[in-house]
Design a protein around this motif. Structure first.
Motif, PDB file in Angstrom:
ATOM      1  N   ASP A  88       0.846  -1.186   0.000  1.00  0.00           N
ATOM      2  CA  ASP A  88       0.000   0.000   0.000  1.00  0.00           C
ATOM      3  C   ASP A  88       0.889   1.246   0.000  1.00  0.00           C
ATOM      4  O   ASP A  88       1.899   1.290   0.713  1.00  0.00           O
ATOM      5  CB  ASP A  88      -0.906   0.011   1.228  1.00  0.00           C
ATOM      6  CG  ASP A  88      -1.893   1.161   1.177  1.00  0.00           C
ATOM      7  OD1 ASP A  88      -2.948   0.995   0.538  1.00  0.00           O
ATOM      8  OD2 ASP A  88      -1.616   2.228   1.757  1.00  0.00           O
ATOM      9  N   PRO A  89       0.549   2.270  -0.796  1.00  0.00           N
ATOM     10  CA  PRO A  89       1.375   3.484  -0.849  1.00  0.00           C
ATOM     11  C   PRO A  89       1.630   4.139   0.502  1.00  0.00           C
ATOM     12  O   PRO A  89       2.684   4.769   0.695  1.00  0.00           O
ATOM     13  CB  PRO A  89       0.571   4.404  -1.765  1.00  0.00           C
ATOM     14  CG  PRO A  89      -0.200   3.480  -2.645  1.00  0.00           C
ATOM     15  CD  PRO A  89      -0.550   2.318  -1.774  1.00  0.00           C
ATOM     16  N   ALA A  90       0.707   4.005   1.441  1.00  0.00           N
ATOM     17  CA  ALA A  90       0.882   4.638   2.748  1.00  0.00           C
ATOM     18  C   ALA A  90       2.155   4.158   3.446  1.00  0.00           C
ATOM     19  O   ALA A  90       2.779   4.908   4.210  1.00  0.00           O
ATOM     20  CB  ALA A  90      -0.336   4.384   3.631  1.00  0.00           C
ATOM     21  N   ILE A  91       2.585   2.931   3.158  1.00  0.00           N
ATOM     22  CA  ILE A  91       3.761   2.358   3.810  1.00  0.00           C
ATOM     23  C   ILE A  91       5.039   3.023   3.327  1.00  0.00           C
ATOM     24  O   ILE A  91       6.015   3.144   4.075  1.00  0.00           O
ATOM     25  CB  ILE A  91       3.813   0.833   3.561  1.00  0.00           C
ATOM     26  CG1 ILE A  91       2.591   0.160   4.193  1.00  0.00           C
ATOM     27  CG2 ILE A  91       5.100   0.224   4.109  1.00  0.00           C
ATOM     28  CD1 ILE A  91       2.453  -1.311   3.843  1.00  0.00           C
ATOM     29  N   VAL A  92       5.052   3.491   2.084  1.00  0.00           N
ATOM     30  CA  VAL A  92       6.282   4.018   1.482  1.00  0.00           C
ATOM     31  C   VAL A  92       6.179   5.503   1.128  1.00  0.00           C
ATOM     32  O   VAL A  92       6.961   6.015   0.335  1.00  0.00           O
ATOM     33  CB  VAL A  92       6.658   3.203   0.218  1.00  0.00           C
ATOM     34  CG1 VAL A  92       7.048   1.795   0.610  1.00  0.00           C
ATOM     35  CG2 VAL A  92       5.523   3.190  -0.795  1.00  0.00           C
ATOM     36  N   THR A  93       5.233   6.193   1.734  1.00  0.00           N
ATOM     37  CA  THR A  93       5.039   7.617   1.460  1.00  0.00           C
ATOM     38  C   THR A  93       5.446   8.438   2.671  1.00  0.00           C
ATOM     39  O   THR A  93       4.959   8.226   3.782  1.00  0.00           O
ATOM     40  CB  THR A  93       3.562   7.911   1.114  1.00  0.00           C
ATOM     41  OG1 THR A  93       3.193   7.147  -0.037  1.00  0.00           O
ATOM     42  CG2 THR A  93       3.349   9.391   0.815  1.00  0.00           C
ATOM     43  N   GLY A  94       6.384   9.384   2.436  1.00  0.00           N
ATOM     44  CA  GLY A  94       6.885  10.224   3.516  1.00  0.00           C
ATOM     45  C   GLY A  94       6.647  11.694   3.263  1.00  0.00           C
ATOM     46  O   GLY A  94       5.963  12.089   2.310  1.00  0.00           O
ATOM     47  N   ILE A  95       7.282  12.524   4.090  1.00  0.00           N
ATOM     48  CA  ILE A  95       7.017  13.968   4.045  1.00  0.00           C
ATOM     49  C   ILE A  95       7.807  14.684   2.956  1.00  0.00           C
ATOM     50  O   ILE A  95       7.570  15.874   2.707  1.00  0.00           O
ATOM     51  CB  ILE A  95       7.312  14.628   5.412  1.00  0.00           C
ATOM     52  CG1 ILE A  95       8.805  14.491   5.779  1.00  0.00           C
ATOM     53  CG2 ILE A  95       6.416  14.051   6.485  1.00  0.00           C
ATOM     54  CD1 ILE A  95       9.200  15.294   7.010  1.00  0.00           C
ATOM     55  N   ALA A 111      16.464   9.164   5.107  1.00  0.00           N
ATOM     56  CA  ALA A 111      15.492   9.262   6.199  1.00  0.00           C
ATOM     57  C   ALA A 111      14.055   9.224   5.701  1.00  0.00           C
ATOM     58  O   ALA A 111      13.107   9.234   6.499  1.00  0.00           O
ATOM     59  CB  ALA A 111      15.724  10.554   6.992  1.00  0.00           C
ATOM     60  N   GLU A 112      13.862   9.165   4.394  1.00  0.00           N
ATOM     61  CA  GLU A 112      12.523   9.169   3.816  1.00  0.00           C
ATOM     62  C   GLU A 112      11.844   7.809   4.009  1.00  0.00           C
ATOM     63  O   GLU A 112      12.483   6.746   3.931  1.00  0.00           O
ATOM     64  CB  GLU A 112      12.599   9.505   2.327  1.00  0.00           C
ATOM     65  CG  GLU A 112      11.277   9.624   1.613  1.00  0.00           C
ATOM     66  CD  GLU A 112      10.466  10.849   2.023  1.00  0.00           C
ATOM     67  OE1 GLU A 112       9.298  10.948   1.606  1.00  0.00           O
ATOM     68  OE2 GLU A 112      10.988  11.708   2.768  1.00  0.00           O
ATOM     69  N   ALA A 113      10.532   7.843   4.273  1.00  0.00           N
ATOM     70  CA  ALA A 113       9.754   6.602   4.392  1.00  0.00           C
ATOM     71  C   ALA A 113       9.859   5.814   3.090  1.00  0.00           C
ATOM     72  O   ALA A 113       9.934   6.383   2.006  1.00  0.00           O
ATOM     73  CB  ALA A 113       8.294   6.927   4.695  1.00  0.00           C
ATOM     74  N   GLY A 114       9.875   4.513   3.194  1.00  0.00           N
ATOM     75  CA  GLY A 114       9.980   3.659   2.019  1.00  0.00           C
ATOM     76  C   GLY A 114      11.391   3.232   1.706  1.00  0.00           C
ATOM     77  O   GLY A 114      11.616   2.366   0.855  1.00  0.00           O
ATOM     78  N   THR A 115      12.354   3.815   2.397  1.00  0.00           N
ATOM     79  CA  THR A 115      13.754   3.501   2.162  1.00  0.00           C
ATOM     80  C   THR A 115      14.046   2.016   2.374  1.00  0.00           C
ATOM     81  O   THR A 115      14.671   1.356   1.538  1.00  0.00           O
ATOM     82  CB  THR A 115      14.645   4.353   3.080  1.00  0.00           C
ATOM     83  OG1 THR A 115      14.604   5.717   2.631  1.00  0.00           O
ATOM     84  CG2 THR A 115      16.079   3.866   3.073  1.00  0.00           C
TER      85      THR A 115
END
Length: 347
Positions: free
Chosen positions: A194-201, A292-296
């Motif tokens: 799901d995109p929410a897991i790999v989506t950051g700020i 530091a970005e989500a999804g890394t």
């Protein structure tokens, strides 16, 4: 398409004999076996890439690409889109993060416009503009398949040009307001998560807007239905011109036996596209730092790469790749200049 097909067909696995020769030397240096950790891993990988146990890593370059994104109009980024065109000329002037770090480590920066939303030529920037930004992936495909192939081939051409000029280590970088959105989409498609897991700020999106960003990505994937096994299709449906061009550099370097140093999150997405086009390209990648970005973590797990540095960085631009150049050079210097047990007179 011919260039892309030809390059992809000419990517081979690393030279095992050279890797073993490098390991044999590392094991005889005056230290416990394996005690230099990733320094030893880097040296063995470089030996396998170059096909020789002795190699030169002194001439280095960052190839950075810039492009804007139609999905910006969905409100997925906090900054004005014209920051792309304002900041990108600073890459070659040494005034931004990648510019300053590259100057410090003695690396050149080549900046290439593949899709900035402006009509004028940017100062100090190579003009390979495909068009002024991708289409809005929330309303349709980000680009045509032909455009996807074009940006990949621009990256291949830039890599080969640098290699012909004698560059031995090449890093990749980028600039493009809101490009964490297509990057998260690419990673989500390939991982099937799901995109929410790999989506950051990204560059500073407020946390309350994260759900909207993830929803926008999810809707774009559902609308465009990219094929997770086709890197070109993924790029055309939910990618970006600068992301595709970085993937092209990876493929070009791999076919020409040159190491390519990844930067952060956006480059991970590019690396995954290159990997989908030819899995052997992964062997030529060096992950510079843990973004530091989500999804890394998802991206690096799929690539089976372990970053050299962990600096809590999320600037992009190629800043992490430039920083890692010194680690690569230090690794090679120690490998070449440390004495072996046989060379030292023990009292």
């Amino acid at each position: 398409m011919y260039l892309l097909e030809n390059i992809s067909k000419n990517i081979y696995s690393l030279d095992k004999n050279s890797i073993q020769q490098a390991k044999d030397r590392l094991d005889t240096l005056i230290k416990p076996k394996g005690s230099l950790g990733k320094i030893e891993d880097i040296c063995m990988q470089l030996a396998g890439i170059y096909g020789t146990a002795k190699f030169d890593t002194s001439k280095k370059a960052i190839i950075a690409f810039a492009g804007d994104h139609g999905v910006y109009e969905e409100g997925v980024a906090p900054d004005p889109q014209d920051i792309t065109q304002l900041q990108f000329p600073n890459f070659t002037k040494g005034l931004c993060g990648v510019g300053a770090l590259s100057k410090f480590v003695g690396a050149d920066v080549i900046a290439v416009d593949v899709g900035v939303n402006c009509d004028h030529k940017l100062d100090g920037v190579r003009d390979y503009k495909i068009r002024k930004g991708t289409s809005n992936m929330a309303k349709g495909a980000a680009m045509t398949r032909e455009e996807a192939i074009k940006c990949l081939e621009i990256g291949i051409e830039m890599a080969e040009e640098c290699i012909e000029k004698g560059y031995k280590v090449i890093g990749i970088g980028e600039m493009g307001i809101c490009n964490t959105t297509p990057s998260s989409a690419i990673i989500s498609v390939i991982d099937g998560c799901d995109p929410a897991i790999v989506t950051g700020i990204g560059a500073g999106l407020k946390k309350e807007r994260l759900k909207h960003k993830a929803d926008t990505i999810r809707n774009a994937i559902e609308l465009n239905k990219p094929n997770p096994d086709d890197g070109i299709d993924i790029l055309s449906k939910v990618g970006g011109f600068e992301i595709g061009s970085m993937a092209g550099v990876i493929l070009g370097c791999s076919a020409n036996k040159t190491p390519v140093v990844l930067d952060g999150f956006i480059s991970y997405a590019a690396a995954l596209l290159a990997y989908k086009i030819n899995p052997k390209s992964r062997e030529y990648m060096i992950a510079s730092h843990l973004s530091a970005e989500a999804g890394t973590q998802k991206a690096l797990e799929m690539l089976d790469l372990s970053p050299v540095l962990n600096m809590d960085m999320r600037l992009g631009e190629g800043s992490g790749a430039a920083l890692a150049f010194n680690i690569i050079e230090a690794s090679n210097y120690a490998y070449q200049n440390m004495a072996t047990f046989d060379e030292v007179e023990w009292v």
